[in-house]
Design a protein around this motif. Structure first.
Motif, PDB file in Angstrom:
ATOM      1  N   ILE A  43       0.830  -1.323   0.111  1.00 15.03           N
ATOM      2  CA  ILE A  43      -0.011   0.095  -0.048  1.00 15.03           C
ATOM      3  C   ILE A  43       0.943   1.386   0.011  1.00 15.03           C
ATOM      4  N   ALA A  44       0.362   2.255  -0.777  1.00 12.42           N
ATOM      5  CA  ALA A  44       1.221   3.665  -0.604  1.00 12.42           C
ATOM      6  C   ALA A  44       0.183   4.870  -0.777  1.00 12.42           C
ATOM      7  N   PRO A  45       0.351   5.523   0.124  1.00 14.76           N
ATOM      8  CA  PRO A  45      -0.322   6.873   0.172  1.00 14.76           C
ATOM      9  C   PRO A  45       0.479   7.918  -0.751  1.00 14.76           C
ATOM     10  N   ALA A  46      -0.125   8.806  -1.163  1.00 11.87           N
ATOM     11  CA  ALA A  46       0.245   9.946  -1.929  1.00 11.87           C
ATOM     12  C   ALA A  46      -0.218  11.314  -1.997  1.00 11.87           C
ATOM     13  N   ARG A  47       0.677  12.061  -1.932  1.00 10.37           N
ATOM     14  CA  ARG A  47       0.156  13.698  -2.125  1.00 10.37           C
ATOM     15  C   ARG A  47       1.069  14.245  -3.085  1.00 10.37           C
ATOM     16  N   SER A  48       0.394  14.993  -4.107  1.00  9.85           N
ATOM     17  CA  SER A  48       1.247  15.291  -5.321  1.00  9.85           C
ATOM     18  C   SER A  48       1.012  16.942  -5.423  1.00  9.85           C
ATOM     19  N   SER A  49       1.651  17.554  -5.935  1.00 11.91           N
ATOM     20  CA  SER A  49       1.586  18.932  -6.620  1.00 11.91           C
ATOM     21  C   SER A  49       2.556  19.093  -7.898  1.00 11.91           C
ATOM     22  N   ALA A  50       1.999  20.212  -8.692  1.00 13.77           N
ATOM     23  CA  ALA A  50       2.628  20.517  -9.736  1.00 13.77           C
ATOM     24  C   ALA A  50       3.655  21.449  -9.299  1.00 13.77           C
ATOM     25  N   THR A  51       5.111  21.144  -9.698  1.00  8.93           N
ATOM     26  CA  THR A  51       6.305  21.930  -9.102  1.00  8.93           C
ATOM     27  C   THR A  51       7.215  22.092 -10.097  1.00  8.93           C
ATOM     28  N   VAL A 119      18.798  18.177  -7.791  1.00  8.02           N
ATOM     29  CA  VAL A 119      18.159  19.208  -8.454  1.00  8.02           C
ATOM     30  C   VAL A 119      17.126  19.855  -7.271  1.00  8.02           C
ATOM     31  N   LEU A 120      16.918  21.123  -7.774  1.00 14.57           N
ATOM     32  CA  LEU A 120      16.002  22.226  -7.024  1.00 14.57           C
ATOM     33  C   LEU A 120      14.595  21.669  -7.294  1.00 14.57           C
ATOM     34  N   VAL A 121      13.937  21.569  -6.272  1.00 12.50           N
ATOM     35  CA  VAL A 121      12.449  21.348  -6.240  1.00 12.50           C
ATOM     36  C   VAL A 121      11.881  22.762  -5.640  1.00 12.50           C
ATOM     37  N   GLY A 122      11.422  23.472  -6.354  1.00  9.09           N
ATOM     38  CA  GLY A 122      11.117  24.948  -5.939  1.00  9.09           C
ATOM     39  C   GLY A 122      12.347  25.640  -5.761  1.00  9.09           C
ATOM     40  N   ASN A 123      12.798  25.796  -4.486  1.00  9.06           N
ATOM     41  CA  ASN A 123      14.067  26.517  -4.147  1.00  9.06           C
ATOM     42  C   ASN A 123      14.774  25.257  -3.120  1.00  9.06           C
ATOM     43  N   ILE A 124      14.464  24.312  -2.959  1.00  9.20           N
ATOM     44  CA  ILE A 124      15.022  23.326  -2.186  1.00  9.20           C
ATOM     45  C   ILE A 124      15.977  22.284  -2.942  1.00  9.20           C
TER      46      ILE A 124
END
Length: 342
Positions: A43-51, A119-124
């Motif tokens: 099982i795997a929960p997920a939370r996503s957003s366009a970044t 790689v930068l995800v946003g600024n992180i």
């Protein structure tokens, strides 16, 4: 691989369009399903957003999804390079990321090895720890490789700003009991939430479609095989009838020296069985040889002992069935007429 054995839980009451902004599912729900519901393999929960992801001077906007390390097992998704993030990464809020092939092609056009780079995800900054194998388009054309995965704990803390999940995907162990598993998950979540603020989507319809296609192909190939056996059997029968005609005097001589009808019947039936048995063995060996040649040429070939055994048995039975009529004709010859024949 296509996800025909999955149950997907989404937020929102039945009849309400599911939205990622409905805060009704949590990772605790996923943990409860994993521990309490039988027939759940992973099982795997997920939370996503366009970044926006950045490497050097290249920007690429894609879907970044926080999930558990069990996602490759849930999605049957292998790694092309590196590895997926681990439980230690999940518990330690590690800034690590796994990239889909489309994202790799966009950010690393020079085909350099992305594993170990940042790689930068946003600024992180996130360290690339793995590259997923290309999976292609989904059923409705969405590019499944246009995605990046991070530990969901890291995503909650650094990227999403929310502590709830968009979805929970469960892989069932036995697809025959997928409906029972769906009912068990529904009962568990209803007891936990005390209201039906979730939806469960069952991919059983896709499974039924694929099984129907498989059954159709089985019937088609079985029909072709049956026609081939019929044609081969008629050929064996013709050959044995010719043999009986050419050896009429021999049959008469055997009868005159004491051979019974059963002896003649067994003799010609045995000859038909030997012909078909040897032919069946040659066919099985030829088939296995061709399979090995194609496998060495790069094709995916699965060699199973049972089809080979069944093929040989069918060849043997063909000799038994189609050799009986010529053998019976030989056994019923009149010895006087047989001896007088030219």
């Amino acid at each position: 691989s296509m996800g025909t054995n999955l149950l997907v839980v989404r937020p929102g009451a039945p009849g309400v369009r599911s939205s990622g902004e409905i805060a009704t599912l949590t990772t605790a729900d996923a943990e409860a399903i994993r521990l309490e519901v039988p027939n759940v393999a992973a099982i795997a929960p997920a939370r996503s957003s366009a970044t926006t992801l950045r490497y050097g001077n290249i920007d690429y906007r894609t879907q970044v999804e926080g999930t558990w390390p069990s996602l490759p097992a849930v999605r049957d998704w292998n790694m092309a390079e590196g590895g997926f993030f681990t439980e230690a990464d999940l518990n330690g809020y590690a800034p690590v990321i796994v990239l889909g092939q489309t994202v790799v092609d966009a950010l690393f056009p020079d085909s350099g090895d992305p594993v170990g780079k940042y790689v930068l995800v946003g600024n992180i900054p996130f360290e690339v720890v793995g590259i997923l194998e290309p999976k292609g388009a989904a059923a409705f054309g969405r590019d499944q490789d246009d995605i990046a995965y991070v530990p969901i704990t890291t995503g909650f803390m650094r990227l999403f700003g929310q502590q709830y999940a968009n979805s929970i995907t469960a892989k069932v162990t036995n697809s025959d009991f997928v409906d029972d598993t769906e009912t068990a998950i529904h009962t568990l979540l209803l007891a936990r939430h005390r209201t039906e603020d979730f939806q469960i989507r069952n991919t059983a319809s896709m499974l039924e479609t694929l099984e129907s296609m498989s059954n159709t192909m089985t019937i088609l190939l079985g029909s072709v095989a049956a026609i081939s056996l019929l044609v081969g059997g008629i050929g064996v029968m013709n050959i044995m009838l010719v043999s009986v005609t050419e050896r009429t005097r021999e049959i008469g001589l055997r009868m005159a020296t004491g051979a019974r009808m059963s002896n003649i019947l067994v003799q010609f039936n045995t000859e038909a069985l030997v012909v078909c048995g040897v032919g069946g063995m040659i066919g099985v060996l030829l088939g296995i040889s061709v399979a090995y040649v194609l496998s060495s040429a790069g094709m995916n070939i699965a060699i199973n002992a049972m089809p080979s055994i069944l093929a040989f048995i069918c060849a043997f039975l063909t000799g038994l069935v189609f050799g009986y009529l010529p053998a019976r004709k030989a056994a019923q010859l009149d010895p006087v007429v047989a001896l007088a024949s030219e």
